[in-house]
Scaffold this motif. Sequence first.
Motif, mmCIF file in Angstrom:
data_model
loop_
_atom_site.group_PDB
_atom_site.id
_atom_site.type_symbol
_atom_site.label_atom_id
_atom_site.label_comp_id
_atom_site.label_asym_id
_atom_site.label_seq_id
_atom_site.Cartn_x
_atom_site.Cartn_y
_atom_site.Cartn_z
ATOM 1 N N ALA A 14 -36.584 -14.778 -15.652
ATOM 2 C CA ALA A 14 -37.196 -14.747 -14.267
ATOM 3 C C ALA A 14 -37.383 -13.377 -13.703
ATOM 4 O O ALA A 14 -36.971 -12.462 -13.932
ATOM 5 C CB ALA A 14 -36.057 -15.382 -13.548
ATOM 6 N N THR A 15 -38.180 -13.482 -12.513
ATOM 7 C CA THR A 15 -38.712 -12.145 -11.802
ATOM 8 C C THR A 15 -37.925 -12.234 -10.440
ATOM 9 O O THR A 15 -37.682 -13.250 -9.952
ATOM 10 C CB THR A 15 -40.237 -11.915 -11.686
ATOM 11 O OG1 THR A 15 -40.809 -12.903 -11.040
ATOM 12 C CG2 THR A 15 -40.652 -11.843 -13.044
ATOM 13 N N PRO A 56 -31.641 -14.311 -9.988
ATOM 14 C CA PRO A 56 -31.468 -15.458 -10.431
ATOM 15 C C PRO A 56 -29.841 -16.105 -10.106
ATOM 16 O O PRO A 56 -29.036 -15.343 -10.132
ATOM 17 C CB PRO A 56 -31.595 -15.613 -12.111
ATOM 18 C CG PRO A 56 -32.327 -14.487 -12.234
ATOM 19 C CD PRO A 56 -31.981 -13.396 -11.193
ATOM 20 N N GLY A 167 -32.843 -12.375 -15.206
ATOM 21 C CA GLY A 167 -34.050 -11.705 -14.598
ATOM 22 C C GLY A 167 -34.114 -10.379 -14.721
ATOM 23 O O GLY A 167 -33.380 -9.525 -15.149
#
Length: 180
Positions: A14-15, A56, A167
Amino acid sequence: MTANDPFARLPEAATFTVTSTTVTEGSALPPAQLSGISGVPGGQDVSPQLSWTGAPEGTKSYAVTVYDPDAPTGSGFWHWAVADIPATVTELPAGAGDDTGSGLPEGAFQLPNDARASRYIGAAPPAGHGPHRYFTVVHALDVDSIGIPTDATPAVLGFTMAGHILGRALLTTTAETPGR
């Protein structure tokens, strides 16, 4: 992802967002973040200020790395690596990466960079080599401690945390030393 992205072969993550008051996404590094150790004019080897948000759910710790994939070494150049930053911390002050890690939170530690110094070392691309990219990355991890020794290399950190990254927040800057 950019051309020759050093993160393209890593597991998807995830970013989230990383910002800085000392360096700007896509811009040249200011003199404070250049290498004084290597004799770059104005270089001060000051690690950048970093703030991050939106990590995240499940993040238990962070690691921060600064990497130059364009160094003429075949393996790039690791300028800074910090492990075991508690999940409650979302900012590092400018200069946190000094010789003592004075700005790091309790429990966090700096690994020896490719100059074998456990601190931040600024950018110093070879004269005339062209622009280099510097990837400053905050990695959100699913473990409280990554469990590596304090004298491990940044590459060992990367290998060990690969299966724990939830992330990744990325800030890319540049530096270039004019030809002689």
